[in-house]
Design an enzyme around this catalytic site. Structure first.
Site, PDB file in Angstrom:
ATOM      1  N   GLY A 195      86.709  73.897  -3.914  1.00  0.00           N
ATOM      2  CA  GLY A 195      85.604  72.981  -4.217  1.00  0.00           C
ATOM      3  C   GLY A 195      85.299  72.171  -2.975  1.00  0.00           C
ATOM      4  N   GLY A 218      83.895  69.291  -2.382  1.00  0.00           N
ATOM      5  CA  GLY A 218      84.266  67.877  -2.400  1.00  0.00           C
ATOM      6  C   GLY A 218      85.768  67.712  -2.245  1.00  0.00           C
ATOM      7  N   ASN A 248      87.964  69.905  -1.081  1.00  0.00           N
ATOM      8  CA  ASN A 248      88.443  70.382   0.228  1.00  0.00           C
ATOM      9  C   ASN A 248      88.215  69.325   1.318  1.00  0.00           C
ATOM     10  OD1 ASN A 248      88.873  72.803  -1.087  1.00  0.00           O
ATOM     11  ND2 ASN A 248      87.101  73.841  -0.196  1.00  0.00           N
ATOM     12  N   GLY A 284      81.159  77.138  18.119  1.00  0.00           N
ATOM     13  CA  GLY A 284      81.476  75.744  18.349  1.00  0.00           C
ATOM     14  C   GLY A 284      80.654  74.799  17.491  1.00  0.00           C
ATOM     15  N   ASP A 308      90.393  83.913   7.099  1.00  0.00           N
ATOM     16  CA  ASP A 308      89.603  83.492   5.938  1.00  0.00           C
ATOM     17  C   ASP A 308      88.807  82.243   6.357  1.00  0.00           C
ATOM     18  OD1 ASP A 308      88.641  82.539   3.527  1.00  0.00           O
ATOM     19  OD2 ASP A 308      90.548  82.685   2.469  1.00  0.00           O
ATOM     20  N   THR A 322      86.917  80.459   4.548  1.00  0.00           N
ATOM     21  CA  THR A 322      86.685  79.505   3.449  1.00  0.00           C
ATOM     22  C   THR A 322      87.236  78.126   3.835  1.00  0.00           C
ATOM     23  OG1 THR A 322      86.995  81.344   1.925  1.00  0.00           O
ATOM     24  CG2 THR A 322      87.004  79.129   0.971  1.00  0.00           C
ATOM     25  N   ALA A 323      86.419  77.099   3.619  1.00  0.00           N
ATOM     26  CA  ALA A 323      86.787  75.697   3.885  1.00  0.00           C
ATOM     27  C   ALA A 323      86.822  75.346   5.371  1.00  0.00           C
ATOM     28  CB  ALA A 323      88.117  75.304   3.228  1.00  0.00           C
ATOM     29  N   ALA A 324      86.327  76.239   6.223  1.00  0.00           N
ATOM     30  CA  ALA A 324      86.291  75.905   7.658  1.00  0.00           C
ATOM     31  C   ALA A 324      85.377  74.687   7.884  1.00  0.00           C
ATOM     32  CB  ALA A 324      85.776  77.095   8.463  1.00  0.00           C
ATOM     33  N   GLY A 325      84.197  74.727   7.288  1.00  0.00           N
ATOM     34  CA  GLY A 325      83.261  73.601   7.428  1.00  0.00           C
ATOM     35  C   GLY A 325      83.817  72.346   6.774  1.00  0.00           C
ATOM     36  N   ASP A 326      84.465  72.503   5.632  1.00  0.00           N
ATOM     37  CA  ASP A 326      85.034  71.344   4.929  1.00  0.00           C
ATOM     38  C   ASP A 326      86.102  70.676   5.799  1.00  0.00           C
ATOM     39  OD1 ASP A 326      83.465  72.101   2.748  1.00  0.00           O
ATOM     40  OD2 ASP A 326      85.067  73.303   1.868  1.00  0.00           O
TER      41      ASP A 326
END
Ligand code: RIB
Length: 317
Positions: free
Chosen positions: A42, A44, A46, A228, A250, A252-256
């Protein structure tokens, strides 16, 4: 170390159903995965975890269902150091995300909103009391917009910075941008909000950020994956940073991870370039590991990683 202000996240909490596959399935195709796992996620939640692991004082407002997923995720959030007292339970299922991750670590995500869609303004009654001029309010796009609007209005009255990560890309009221201090978004979201597509021509990021600043946002951060990140503010300050090279497992959640880390570094008043580099380093570590919250590194891991890459010290802005 000096005390830093509260970070108040109002956002989604999901159980991620993650399928590791060679290639993403095509329409009409059925494929098999030899590794399928349940992981807490999720956007939020993360981002709250990323900020807490970076050393922030984090409270999460959100909703889970009255089911074992909800209980497990909330327990886990507490262990990461997130204050979970303001998370409410709804008589429905916890939000879910169906995620496929291919051999390159790239994902596709389908959200089942579950309890996230039932979060209401009434559930945020205690929010204004947590906001003050030193606080940060952090929002994404996986809860009803009425809740985000209420939270932004509360922050405008009580003081503090408002960060918006408009992900997943979806329409937001046009008049919202002047209420946002820092907009953090990726290439897909940039294209959605500005119509500007990079197509590997990253000089266009400047034009896109300018467009968003003209719309009223005070600062824009664009995350560019393995290219970058880019920062620009209304005063015309521009910073590019390159990404740390890792073996992508993976994304997933890199931006978070980037966002949670970036906010805490800003609160610490680190030079802007260092904030971006530290956020990028944390994000790179997350990409090298499977899952969402469980892939997010602690501050000491990020510090060690940056030291190994010899990028831990940056000149003042
Ligand atoms: O940003 C990654 C997150 O998006 C996943 O954890 C998934 O739950 C979706 O919200």
């Amino acid at each position: 170390m000096f005390p830093i202000g509260k970070i108040v996240v109002v956002g989604s909490i999901n159980m991620d159903f993650v399928y590791y596959v060679r290639n993403h399935p095509l329409p009409g195709e059925t494929i098999s995965s030899d590794k399928a796992e349940l992981k807490s996620g999720g956007k939020g939640a993360n981002q709250a975890v990323a900020a807490a692991l970076a050393g922030g004082n984090v409270t999460l407002f959100g909703a889970v269902g009255n089911d074992p997923f909800g209980r497990d995720i909330v327990d886990g959030l507490g262990q990461y150091g997130v204050n979970t007292e303001k998370i409410v339970r709804k008589e429905t299922t916890t939000g879910t995300a169906f995620i496929t991750v291919n051999d390159a670590g790239e994902n596709t995500i389908v959200i089942g909103e579950g309890a996230n869609g039932r979060l209401s303004v009434e559930d945020l009654a205690d929010l204004p009391g947590l906001l003050d001029p030193a606080s940060v309010l952090l929002l994404q796009n996986e809860i009803p917009w009425s809740c985000a609007e209420y939270a932004i209005e509360a922050a405008r009255k009580q003081g503090g910075k408002v960060y918006l990560n408009p992900a997943p890309a979806a329409s937001v009221p046009k008049d919202i941008f002047p209420q946002i201090d820092v907009l953090v978004l990726n290439e897909t979201e940039v294209e959605f909000f500005t119509g500007i597509r990079f197509d590997d021509d990253f000089s266009r990021v400047h034009q896109a950020a300018d467009h968003l600043l003209q719309a009223g946002v005070k600062e824009v951060v664009v995350t560019l994956g393995d290219k970058g990140s880019f920062y620009m503010n209304r005063q015309g300050k521009v910073i590019y940073t390159s990404a740390c090279r890792v073996n992508a497992v993976d994304t997933t959640a890199a931006g978070d991870t980037f966002i949670g880390t970036f906010i805490v570094e800003r609160q610490r008043l680190s030079p802007l370039k260092e904030c971006l580099l530290r956020a990028g380093a944390a994000s790179a570590i997350a990409v090298s590991r499977a899952g969402a919250q469980e892939s997010i590194p602690r501050a000491d891991e990020v510090a060690l990683f940056m030291k190994q890459l010899n990028i831990e010290r940056q000149p003042e802005d």
